[in-house]
Each structure stands twice: as structure tokens, then as C-alpha cells.
Design a protein around this motif. Structure first.
Motif, PDB file in Angstrom:
ATOM      1  N   UNK A 530       0.843  -1.199   0.000  1.00 25.76           N
ATOM      2  CA  UNK A 530       0.000   0.000   0.000  1.00 25.76           C
ATOM      3  C   UNK A 530       0.876   1.245   0.000  1.00 25.76           C
ATOM      4  N   UNK A 531       0.310   2.314  -0.536  1.00 27.34           N
ATOM      5  CA  UNK A 531       0.974   3.619  -0.522  1.00 27.34           C
ATOM      6  C   UNK A 531       0.010   4.631   0.075  1.00 27.34           C
ATOM      7  N   UNK A 532       0.506   5.377   1.037  1.00 28.64           N
ATOM      8  CA  UNK A 532      -0.270   6.427   1.683  1.00 28.64           C
ATOM      9  C   UNK A 532       0.202   7.766   1.129  1.00 28.64           C
ATOM     10  N   UNK A 533      -0.688   8.431   0.382  1.00 30.35           N
ATOM     11  CA  UNK A 533      -0.358   9.747  -0.165  1.00 30.35           C
ATOM     12  C   UNK A 533      -0.893  10.813   0.775  1.00 30.35           C
ATOM     13  N   UNK A 534      -0.129  11.893   0.963  1.00 27.68           N
ATOM     14  CA  UNK A 534      -0.567  12.949   1.868  1.00 27.68           C
ATOM     15  C   UNK A 534      -0.074  14.308   1.406  1.00 27.68           C
ATOM     16  N   UNK A 535      -0.816  15.315   1.783  1.00 28.52           N
ATOM     17  CA  UNK A 535      -0.342  16.704   1.751  1.00 28.52           C
ATOM     18  C   UNK A 535      -0.297  17.194   3.192  1.00 28.52           C
ATOM     19  N   UNK A 612       4.132   2.172   2.035  1.00 27.66           N
ATOM     20  CA  UNK A 612       4.977   3.332   1.779  1.00 27.66           C
ATOM     21  C   UNK A 612       4.191   4.620   1.949  1.00 27.66           C
ATOM     22  N   UNK A 613       4.898   5.739   1.942  1.00 26.04           N
ATOM     23  CA  UNK A 613       4.277   7.047   2.119  1.00 26.04           C
ATOM     24  C   UNK A 613       4.982   8.039   1.200  1.00 26.04           C
ATOM     25  N   UNK A 614       4.205   8.974   0.622  1.00 30.81           N
ATOM     26  CA  UNK A 614       4.850   9.979  -0.216  1.00 30.81           C
ATOM     27  C   UNK A 614       4.032  11.266  -0.237  1.00 30.81           C
ATOM     28  N   UNK A 622       5.709  16.491   5.421  1.00 25.32           N
ATOM     29  CA  UNK A 622       4.958  15.534   6.228  1.00 25.32           C
ATOM     30  C   UNK A 622       5.532  14.121   6.112  1.00 25.32           C
ATOM     31  N   UNK A 623       5.995  13.751   4.930  1.00 21.40           N
ATOM     32  CA  UNK A 623       6.625  12.437   4.777  1.00 21.40           C
ATOM     33  C   UNK A 623       7.831  12.318   5.699  1.00 21.40           C
ATOM     34  N   UNK A 624       8.630  13.378   5.752  1.00 17.22           N
ATOM     35  CA  UNK A 624       9.799  13.364   6.635  1.00 17.22           C
ATOM     36  C   UNK A 624       9.383  13.317   8.100  1.00 17.22           C
ATOM     37  N   UNK A 625       8.447  14.189   8.494  1.00 16.26           N
ATOM     38  CA  UNK A 625       8.050  14.244   9.902  1.00 16.26           C
ATOM     39  C   UNK A 625       7.372  12.950  10.346  1.00 16.26           C
ATOM     40  N   UNK A 626       6.564  12.360   9.477  1.00 14.65           N
ATOM     41  CA  UNK A 626       5.866  11.124   9.841  1.00 14.65           C
ATOM     42  C   UNK A 626       6.847   9.970  10.012  1.00 14.65           C
ATOM     43  N   UNK A 627       7.769   9.818   9.068  1.00 18.64           N
ATOM     44  CA  UNK A 627       8.702   8.689   9.152  1.00 18.64           C
ATOM     45  C   UNK A 627       9.729   8.884  10.262  1.00 18.64           C
ATOM     46  N   UNK A 628      10.025  10.129  10.626  1.00 15.30           N
ATOM     47  CA  UNK A 628      10.977  10.371  11.711  1.00 15.30           C
ATOM     48  C   UNK A 628      10.319  10.229  13.079  1.00 15.30           C
ATOM     49  N   UNK A 629       9.050  10.616  13.196  1.00 16.86           N
ATOM     50  CA  UNK A 629       8.366  10.494  14.484  1.00 16.86           C
ATOM     51  C   UNK A 629       7.826   9.085  14.718  1.00 16.86           C
ATOM     52  N   UNK A 636       8.889   2.620   3.531  1.00 16.21           N
ATOM     53  CA  UNK A 636       9.675   3.491   2.654  1.00 16.21           C
ATOM     54  C   UNK A 636       8.903   4.775   2.444  1.00 16.21           C
ATOM     55  N   UNK A 637       9.623   5.834   2.057  1.00 18.83           N
ATOM     56  CA  UNK A 637       8.971   7.111   1.807  1.00 18.83           C
ATOM     57  C   UNK A 637       9.629   7.864   0.669  1.00 18.83           C
ATOM     58  N   UNK A 638       8.846   8.733   0.024  1.00 19.98           N
ATOM     59  CA  UNK A 638       9.347   9.633  -1.012  1.00 19.98           C
ATOM     60  C   UNK A 638       8.932  11.046  -0.632  1.00 19.98           C
TER      61      UNK A 638
END
Length: 751
Positions: A530-535, A612-614, A622-629, A636-638
Motif C-alpha cells: 500500500x501507498x499512503x499519499x498525503x499533503x 509506503x508514504x509519499x 509531512x513524509x519526513x516528519x511522519x517517518x521520523x516520528x 519506505x517514503x518519497x
């Protein structure tokens, strides 16, 4: 966490309960989709013919719009359609007027970047008041096109680039900015007059400064009075603004140092002053905007009789909006309305000065912060509340003074659908919905408010545009864009996947909307990546019932579950919903995205170890903050063009949501990616344009350096010459091939 499941999930659950356990990941391969990345970015657009910049001619006899060329979706021409009948016809061919369009100046390039205009050809136009001629800025100059004959007159042919060209309200003059000064041409005599001459260097007249364009939605710096006697114009002095030297690496390998006046959070803004000039004499009178020059000039509107200019002024922290009335003959100004909030002010273009001297206006100064329409007297006092309730008015579309009706766009039944409504001006009755369907509408009304140009889409219907009566009945198509044989998307229609919708509950009980695309040939007995897309940031809504980006199809047709949830802080739910991220960006948004992730992983058909998340821009942040927290949550993230430290971003956006850095040190610290970098674990692909003048490249450069110092493993891609978005067919194919391959490698163990 409580969950209200969509009906399709109830079916899936029932099916799963009586089926064998899901197959192990990778046992069944998904067929190669017909929708290739190459075709997704080729011409013509798969969305089909989607006219833009639609408007009525002033006499109501025609509809005009911009349409892309069939063989090159990036080049726009001007088209028209007669109201009485007949097919749409080409009115102005951009390549006939300018076969070899010259290179854009930096000022025009920035204007287009701020407006998110990536097309070329005719990107804007302006009708005269009689409906006889159209002004077309093109090739750095301005053309005056006679509608009846189609003949185009080039008003100037100068080495300088003219920007923000417009026809005056009564059609007698053309105004434009050249070399940071405002000019006017008398169309009858052809005489050109400089309204200002002092512009140059760090001082400009009639132009919007960077943050006004990018963050305040104001892309002009001058405003004609209806009688053409006056022009209100801004004077901008950028000398207090820090000079950020950016190294732009071009696509040809060239490098240049760009001096950009970029006001980072906590630093000085440009000084913006407002003058009202007499067109005939050039005499200017200054309007005092506030007791301090540390403010934002937000909007300028004129009364219908030209006797008053209404000037909207925001304080630096954007929690107070003052509307001034200014006398054009003297420049004297007085407060007309003052709004205060403990969250922030969201600007609109809804100020309507009516012919009887009263004003229509939308405000979030309501219970829950839901934007609604107010009718105010000439002195600013409230006559009546036109709309109210726990829903949001999007914008005022038109006012029918003869029948005392207001037409507006709003989200009444659900925040996922946008419709057109009418309501009595006196607020004596509830709004009446005049559009149908279960999707999203936009509208442009004619002057007499008897017809409107309506565009509708839903998850299975690309944008369709037609002429409608005010009762919502269709008069005739402008662009039906039907998904039939011959439509660009028709060959892929059998594989089209429609999203399903549902709601989840945030930690504080707030309802959150999500959408999910199931993979092609979905089998509930399989497990899928699955891929989670976010703004995730303010002023953005990703979950809705309109036509969706075909990127979702790209992933779903390649065997991915594609999921999106709108967290607290996103748009169209009222200011209190949006304001929950105030002074703490990267907190509640991450909490809500984790609610979405927990739900996604709970589904039997999702492989919880392969999610994954992107996201891009705020979504990259948000991809950075989510994967770091939550370092073990995603596989994986983009992150594309991410902000990494809010002290590197501009004043107007950052301070609106975070306050001044000196007053919210801890908030800025915790909202920075670097405060959480010790938790780096999730594999990341980092992407940035090397000429980005919005989220400057320094955001990613600093992140690269810090990760390298930590000896962390990550992948990166930079795009020479590209700004905040990656433009062009070849680069777009490269970008998305890389992203898909990255996720295939990380989540499917391919390559």
C-alpha cells in the motif's frame, strides 16, 4: 480509535471471513497495466479537453476559454462559443500571433510560478467592457484583438517585457507594468503614458511582492476605479528584505547565482505602500494603511460609484484584518471593519460592493469558524447574516439585485462534494441547491445572473463544462468531454478504479475523511502493498468526490492499495478544524496520518510490512516528519521539495501558522525535521528542483548534509533548472518512473 466503515469494506470483511487465509505476498503477480507512465504524461491529456479561464463576454453573447492544442497539451489557444448556437471555434491561435515566443523574463517566470502556470501560449486574456475586443498578453508584449474580425493589433513591440496587462473598466485604456513602472495606453490615440517613473532596482510600482503572490493570493499591484478616473497602486520597497543568493543549476549544466529577495520567517518584509493616482494627471496621494509599515496589503476593491476604495490590511501575525475606506480625492482613510481571531485570518476574493452602496462579504468570525456570507451597510454595520451553519461557503459567485438572490459555491451536505446554491439576500430562507450529482462543481456567472458556466466532475467523470440556467438546467454543452470512443482516456476506461470513501476518528474525537483505491483485479484473499499519499497542510483538501489525479490509477493498476486521509489542519472543515496545527506544525497532522496508517494495516488485504508514504511540498515535509516520528511505521517514503526547517521558509506563510520565531522558539524547534533526525530509519528517496524559488533548495541541501554526517543511507534526485514542480513531458516521465521503481524495489522487492 473508532471506525465507521464504508459499505464496500463491510462486503470485503464478509467475503474474507468465509475465505481461506490471504496468500503470502508476491504469490500472484499483477498484470502489466495498459496505462503507462509515458502515456500518462503525453499529449493529448488523458483527462480530455478541459477548457480553463472560462468567462462570458461582457454583452453575454459568447463564452470564451483557453484550450490546449491537440498535439501539445502545454500550449494554450483562445477559443469562443456563441451562446445562441454553433460549435466552439478558435478565436486566437497563439502560434499565429507569436510563432517563436521569446524567453520569459525572471519577473514573468516568477509570476507564472506563483500562479502555478506551467503552460505556454495564451495563458491569460481580458475582455473590454463592450465585448468588442480582447486583450491578449503574449510574447512579452500585448495584442488587442477585434472579436468580430479576428484582427490582432500589437500595441507595442519593445525589447522590455510587459506584464499584468489589462483593459480598463470602460475599455478606453490598456494598463501594464514595464521595468517596474505602471503605464497606460489610450486605445483611441495610441498615446502611452507612464503613471510612475521611479521604479527600478529594489523599488517597484503596480507589482505584487513575492509573499503577496505566493501566500496572499494577490498577484497584482494596481486596481482601476470603475469610472477610469483613478488607479490605486502599490509601491514596493524590497531593500529591507534579506538577499538570498541561490545557485541555479540549469538543464544545460550552466550555473548562475540568483539574487532573490526572500523574507524568511522572523526577518524583515518588503515595505508596501498604497497610492491612488489620477489617471489624467498622474497626481498621487498616499493612503495611510496602519501606524506601522510591518503589515500586508491584502486586497483593494472599489465602490461601484468610484467614490471609495476599500483596502484590506493584515497585521504581521495575520490575526487581525482591517478594512479601510479611502477617499481617492484626498487619500484619507478610516476603518470600515476590523476582524480579530486567536487562530489566523484566511483571505478571500469575496468582497462585493453592490450598486446600492451596501457590501457582501464572507467571514469566518462565526461559531466553529465556518465561512459564511454577511450583508453589510455602507458604514460597515451588519445588516444581516445571509448564511449560517456548520458548513463552509467556498465563494460568492454572483448577486442578482433584481431578485435579491445570492449565488455561491459551498459544501453543505458533505465536505466531499461542492455545489452551487442560491439564497435570499436577506437570509430569510435556507440555501437552495441548484446543481445535481455527487461530485464537485465550479461556476462562472454572467453579469445578469441568468446563466452560468458550470464545470462538474466526479470520480468516474472527468470535468464536463456546459452553459446552465440559474435553476441548474443545462442549456448546452461547451465541452461534454464524454468518456466515449475517441476520448483520450477511452482505451483505459475498462481498467479505471473508482475510490471508496469512509471516516475514521482522531484522538480528540474529530471525524476524518479518507479515500482508498483498491488494486486492479482486487482479490480479498491476497495481501497487497500500500501507498499512503498525503499533503497534510493548510488550504488543501485531498479527499473529495471530484475527478482524481491519474497518479492514483497509476499505482492502483500496478497492484498497490492507494490511500489518503485528510488530517486536522486541512481545508473546507472550518477554521477551528484547520487551526489545530497552530504553532505546532508537524504534530497533529502526523497523529492523524498514523490513525490512517493503523486502519490501513488492519485491513486483511494489506500487507502491514509493505506500506509506503509519499508527498510533495508540505506533503514532502509531512513524509519526513511522519517517518521520523514513527520510524518503524512505514517501509519506505518519497519526499518531494520538502520544507525541512520553517525558519528557512517565508514570513507570510510560516508566521501565519507558527507565529514569530522569537515568540515560539520551542514550536519552531519541534516542527523542524532536524529535531527528529536521530530517529532516521525509514528508507527515503529525496527529490528537489535545483532552481526552486519557493521552498528553496537549501532545505534539501542541509538535509542531505546532515544525513551524510550521520552516515545514513538514503537516495536522492535533483532536477537542474526546475523550480517547485518538475515540468515537461520527459522530466515528468523520468520522475514518475523513478518513484514507481523505488516503491517497487522497497515494497515489492523488484529490481
Amino acid at each position: 480509535m473508532s471506525v465507521r466503515l464504508a459499505s464496500f469494506l463491510a462486503v470485503v470483511t464478509a467475503l474474507t471471513a468465509c475465505q481461506p487465509a490471504p496468500e503470502a505476498p508476491g504469490e500472484t503477480e499483477t498484470a502489466e497495466p495498459a496505462l503507462t507512465i509515458e502515456r500518462l504524461h503525453a499529449s493529448p491529456s488523458l483527462t480530455g479537453a478541459t477548457p480553463r479561464s472560462l468567462t462570458f463576454s461582457p454583452d453575454g453573447s459568447r463564452v470564451t476559454f483557453l484550450r490546449a492544442k491537440d498535439d501539445d497539451a502545454s500550449v494554450l489557444d483562445l477559443w469562443a462559443m456563441d451562446i445562441d448556437g454553433g460549435e466552439p471555434y478558435l478565436l486566437v491561435d497563439s502560434q499565429v500571433l507569436a510563432p517563436d515566443e521569446r524567453e520569459l523574463t525572471e519577473a514573468e517566470r516568477q509570476l507564472r510560478e506563483r500562479a502555478r502556470i506551467s503552460s505556454t501560449g495564451i495563458v491569460r486574456y481580458d475582455w473590454d467592457s463592450q465585448g468588442e475586443a480582447i486583450l491578449v498578453p503574449l510574447d512579452g508584449d500585448v495584442f488587442h484583438v477585434d472579436v468580430a474580425t479576428g484582427q490582432a493589433r500589437r500595441l507595442m513591440e519593445t525589447p522590455e517585457y510587459e506584464t499584468d496587462a489589462r483593459i480598463s473598466p470602460r475599455g478606453n485604456f490598456v494598463s501594464f507594468v514595464r521595468e517596474q513602472n505602471l503605464y497606460v495606453i489610450d486605445l483611441e490615440s495610441g498615446e502611452e503614458t507612464a503613471i510612475t517613473s521611479e521604479g527600478g532596482g529594489l523599488v517597484s510600482f503596480g507589482m505584487a511582492e513575492f509573499v503577496a503572490q505566493e501566500e496572499l493570493g494577490r498577484r497584482t499591484g494596481y486596481w482601476w476605479s470603475p469610472d477610469e478616473q483613478y488607479i490605486a497602486l502599490a509601491r514596493v520597497d524590497e531593500s529591507p528584505v534579506d538577499n538570498i543568493q541561490r545557485m541555479e543549476i540549469g538543464a544545460d549544466g550552466s550555473a548562475r547565482v540568483v539574487d532573490q529577495r526572500y523574507p524568511r520567517a522572523g526577518t524583515d518584509n518588503a515595505i508596501v505602500e498604497l497610492f491612488i493616482a489620477e489617471r489624467a494627471t498622474g497626481t498621487r496621494r498616499q493612503v495611510e494603511l496602519a501606524q506601522t509599515d510591518d503589515i500586508y496589503l491584502a486586497r483593494v476593491n472599489w465602490a461601484s460609484d468610484s467614490a471609495t476604495a476599500y483596502v484590506q490590511v493584515l497585521n504581521r501575525m495575520q490575526d487581525q484584518l482591517t478594512i479601510l475606506t479611502a477617499d481617492p480625492a484626498t487619500g484619507e482613510a478610516a476603518p470600515w471593519l476590523v476582524e480579530n481571531t486567536d487562530i489566523w485570518i484566511n483571505l478571500t476574493n469575496d468582497f462585493r460592493a453592490l450598486s446600492d452602496g451596501t457590501v457582501l462579504w464572507t467571514s469566518e468570525d462565526t461559531p466553529g469558524g465556518f465561512r459564511h456570507i454577511q450583508h453589510r451597510a455602507a458604514d460597515g454595520s451588519l445588516i444581516n447574516q445571509v448564511t449560517s451553519g456548520d458548513w463552509v461557503v467556498g465563494s460568492i459567485n454572483s448577486v442578482d439585485m433584481d431578485n435579491s438572490l445570492v449565488y455561491f459555491t459551498g459544501w453543505i451536505e458533505t465536505p466531499l462534494e461542492r455545489h452551487i446554491y442560491s439564497v435570499p439576500l436577506d437570509g430569510s430562507a435556507a440555501p437552495t441547491r441548484i446543481t445535481s450529482g455527487d461530485g464537485r462543481w465550479s461556476a462562472r456567472f454572467g453579469r445578469d445572473a441568468t446563466r452560468f458556466i458550470g464545470t462538474y466532475s466526479d470520480p468516474q467523470t472527468p470535468p464536463q463544462t456546459a452553459l446552465y440556467a440559474v435553476d441548474g438546467s443545462r442549456i448546452r454543452w461547451i465541452e461534454e468531454n464524454a468518456l466515449v470512443e475517441g476520448h483520450p482516456y477511452a482505451p483505459y476506461l475498462d481498467d479505471h478504479i473508482t475510490p471508496q470513501y469512509g471516516t475514521l476518528t482522531a484522538a480528540d474525537g474529530t471525524e476524518l475523511h479518507y479515500q482508498i483505491f483498491l488494486p486492479a483485479d482486487f482479490d480479498p484473499n491476497r495481501q497487497y502493498p500500500a501507498i499512503q499519499y498525503l499533503y497534510g497542510g493548510p488550504h488543501s483538501q485531498q479527499v473529495h468526490r471530484g475527478w482524481q489525479s491519474l497518479r492514483a490509477q497509476m499505482f492502483a493498476q500496478r497492484g498497490y492499495v492507494y490511500f489518503t486521509i485528510d488530517n486536522r489542519g486541512s481545508w473546507n472543515r472550518g477554521r477551528e478544524f484547520e487551526g489545530q496545527l497552530r504553532h505546532r506544525m508537524g504534530s497533529v497532522e502526523v497523529e492523524d496520518q498514523l490513525v490512517g496508517l493503523d486502519y490501513l494495516k488492519s485491513l486483511d488485504f494489506v500487507d502491514a510490512d509493505r506500506v509506503g508514504i509519499w508527498g510533495w511540498s508540505y506533503g514532502g515535509y509531512m513524509t519526513l516528519m511522519a517517518t521520523l516520528q514513527a520510524p518503524d511505521a512505514w517501509a519506505a517514503g518519497v519526499a518531494g521539495a520538502p520544507v525541512t526547517d520553517w525558519t528557512l521558509y517565508d514570513t507570510a506563510y510560516t508566521e501565519r501558522y507558527m507565529g514569530h520565531p522569537d515568540a515560539n522558539f520551542d514550536g519552531y524547534e519541534q516542527s523542524s525535521v532536524f529535531a527528529h533526525l536521530d530517529s532516521y530509519e525509514t528508507p527515503l528517496l529525496l527529490i528537489h528542483g535545483m532552481a526552486d524559488d519557493n521552498v528553496i533548495f537549501a532545505n534539501s541541501v542541509r538535509l542531505y548534509s546532515e544525513l551524510q554526517q550521520q552516515r545514513a543511507d538514503f537516495e536522492m534526485m535533483t532536477y537542474p533548472g526546475q523550480r517547485h514542480g518538475v515540468r515537461g513531458e520527459d522530466r515528468s516521465v523520468h520522475l514518475w518512473t523513478m518513484i514507481v521503481n523505488y516503491f517497487n524495489h522497497q515494497l515489492k522487492d523488484e529490481g
